[in-house]
Scaffold this active site. Structure first.
Site, short mmCIF file in Angstrom:
data_model
loop_
_atom_site.label_atom_id
_atom_site.label_comp_id
_atom_site.label_asym_id
_atom_site.label_seq_id
_atom_site.Cartn_x
_atom_site.Cartn_y
_atom_site.Cartn_z
N PRO A 22 0.78 -1.24 0.00
CA PRO A 22 0.00 0.00 0.00
C PRO A 22 0.80 1.29 0.00
O PRO A 22 0.23 2.36 -0.17
CB PRO A 22 -0.82 -0.12 1.29
CG PRO A 22 0.01 -0.96 2.19
CD PRO A 22 0.71 -1.95 1.30
N ASP A 45 3.28 1.23 -11.58
CA ASP A 45 2.01 1.94 -11.56
C ASP A 45 2.14 3.28 -10.84
O ASP A 45 3.06 3.49 -10.04
CB ASP A 45 0.95 1.12 -10.82
CG ASP A 45 0.45 -0.05 -11.65
OD1 ASP A 45 0.72 -0.09 -12.86
OD2 ASP A 45 -0.23 -0.93 -11.07
N LYS A 67 -1.98 3.74 -14.66
CA LYS A 67 -3.05 2.92 -14.12
C LYS A 67 -3.62 3.49 -12.83
O LYS A 67 -3.67 2.83 -11.79
CB LYS A 67 -2.62 1.46 -13.88
CG LYS A 67 -1.93 0.79 -15.04
CD LYS A 67 -2.56 1.04 -16.38
CE LYS A 67 -3.93 0.46 -16.57
NZ LYS A 67 -4.48 0.80 -17.91
N GLY A 98 0.93 -1.36 -7.26
CA GLY A 98 0.49 -0.98 -5.94
C GLY A 98 -0.41 -2.04 -5.35
O GLY A 98 -1.21 -2.67 -6.06
N GLY A 99 -0.29 -2.28 -4.04
CA GLY A 99 -1.11 -3.30 -3.40
C GLY A 99 -0.70 -4.69 -3.80
O GLY A 99 0.49 -4.99 -3.99
N ASP A 100 -1.68 -5.58 -3.94
CA ASP A 100 -1.45 -6.96 -4.34
C ASP A 100 -1.85 -7.15 -5.80
O ASP A 100 -2.92 -6.67 -6.21
CB ASP A 100 -2.27 -7.91 -3.46
CG ASP A 100 -2.04 -9.37 -3.80
OD1 ASP A 100 -1.16 -9.99 -3.19
OD2 ASP A 100 -2.73 -9.89 -4.71
N THR A 128 -2.42 -6.08 0.62
CA THR A 128 -3.37 -5.37 -0.22
C THR A 128 -3.80 -4.06 0.44
O THR A 128 -3.68 -3.89 1.66
CB THR A 128 -4.60 -6.25 -0.51
OG1 THR A 128 -5.44 -5.58 -1.46
CG2 THR A 128 -5.41 -6.53 0.75
N MET A 181 -11.16 2.09 -5.23
CA MET A 181 -11.50 2.96 -6.37
C MET A 181 -12.97 3.34 -6.38
O MET A 181 -13.63 3.30 -7.42
CB MET A 181 -11.10 2.28 -7.68
CG MET A 181 -9.62 1.97 -7.79
SD MET A 181 -9.18 0.91 -9.21
CE MET A 181 -9.71 -0.70 -8.61
#
Length: 287
Positions: A22, A45, A67, A98-100, A128, A181
């Site tokens: 994150p 990203d 993205k 970013g994240g998983d 995540t 999002m």
């Protein structure tokens, strides 16, 4: 977009689909750190933090592919083709997300492309965004008294993918919604959940730029969700947490961004800790 084969000799390298977590570089896995350091090419990203990008080795080719909702710098089909192209010319290609990668990260689409092109790959999971945002905001996603279940859901569906999310179906109480999002869909989320039976006074949290020095947490209620986003007035990404557990933020919050400023010295310390781990140093030396 048609995938273009480059040679008859097969790909030279391997593609690593790597989750960057994150934002906080201390949340990187050891494997992710090692691959970032060894990469010949990194395609990253917009949601990958600057602190993590500082860990990329200086001889690496670095390519921004965007993205972020509403601000895509490259079409997904172009990214897919770029991964193939780079794998034919380089040994270690890192696709940094970013994240998983497999939780609303389009990792599955990119891996399917690599499979079709017969390119070797690995997927490196990560913390995540929902887990990072909730932990750093002092909000447990589940709680024996307040939430016996949790749903990860995206508010940003692929254009032309068919029917949109029926928010009414996610309106049960004692259930946490972690929405990725979701900012642009706030009016629909608010109306749909209330229509489905969720109480208008249900607590909500918006966690902006989670786990980073820019983190900001905004607390309110479901009936004011759209207003909260409008009043906050920031383009920063936000994790939306809806449910009774959001009421625990004030009591359980521990993260103070102003005390976590990452200087180049701190980034270097993070890198040194990771290196020590790979060199087999004792745990107390690493920490």
């Amino acid at each position: 977009m048609e995938l273009v084969p480059l040679t008859d000799n097969g790909a030279k390298g391997k593609v690593y689909i790597v989750g960057a977590g994150p934002g906080d570089p201390d949340l990187l896995t050891l494997k992710a750190w090692r691959l970032i350091k060894q990469a010949d090419v990194v395609l990253y990203d917009a949601l990958v933090s600057d602190e993590i990008m500082q860990l990329v080795n200086c001889n690496c080719e670095v390519i921004a592919v965007g993205k972020r909702s509403g601000k895509h710098s490259a079409a997904q089909e172009d990214i897919n083709q770029l991964l193939i192209t780079k794998a034919f010319h380089h040994k270690n290609v890192v696709r940094l997300k970013g994240g998983d990668p497999y939780i609303f990260g389009r990792g599955g689409e990119e891996v399917s492309t690599l499979v079709a092109a017969e390119i070797d790959f690995e997927v490196v999971p990560a913390v995540t965004a929902a887990a990072g945002a909730s932990a750093y905001a002092g909000i447990p996603l589940t709680h024996r008294e307040l939430a016996q279940s949790v749903t990860f859901i995206t508010g940003h569906c692929k254009a032309g993918a068919g029917e949109k999310v029926k928010w009414q179906e996610y309106a049960q109480s004692n259930h946490t919604l972690a929405i990725y999002m979701g900012k642009s869909q706030a009016p629909n989320i608010e109306a749909g959940l209330i229509e489905g039976g969720r109480l208008p006074q249900t607590p909500v949290a918006l966690v902006y730029s989670a786990t980073t020095t820019k983190q900001k947490v905004v607390i309110g209620t479901l009936e004011k969700l759209s207003e909260l986003i409008t009043e906050t007035d920031t383009a920063d990404p936000a994790m939306m947490i809806i449910g009774e557990v959001a009421s625990l933020h004030q009591d359980l919050n521990w993260f103070l961004p102003q005390q976590q400023r990452q200087s180049p010295h701190n980034i270097q310390n993070t890198s040194q800790k990771m290196a020590a781990a790979f060199n087999g140093d004792k745990l107390e030396q690493i920490l």
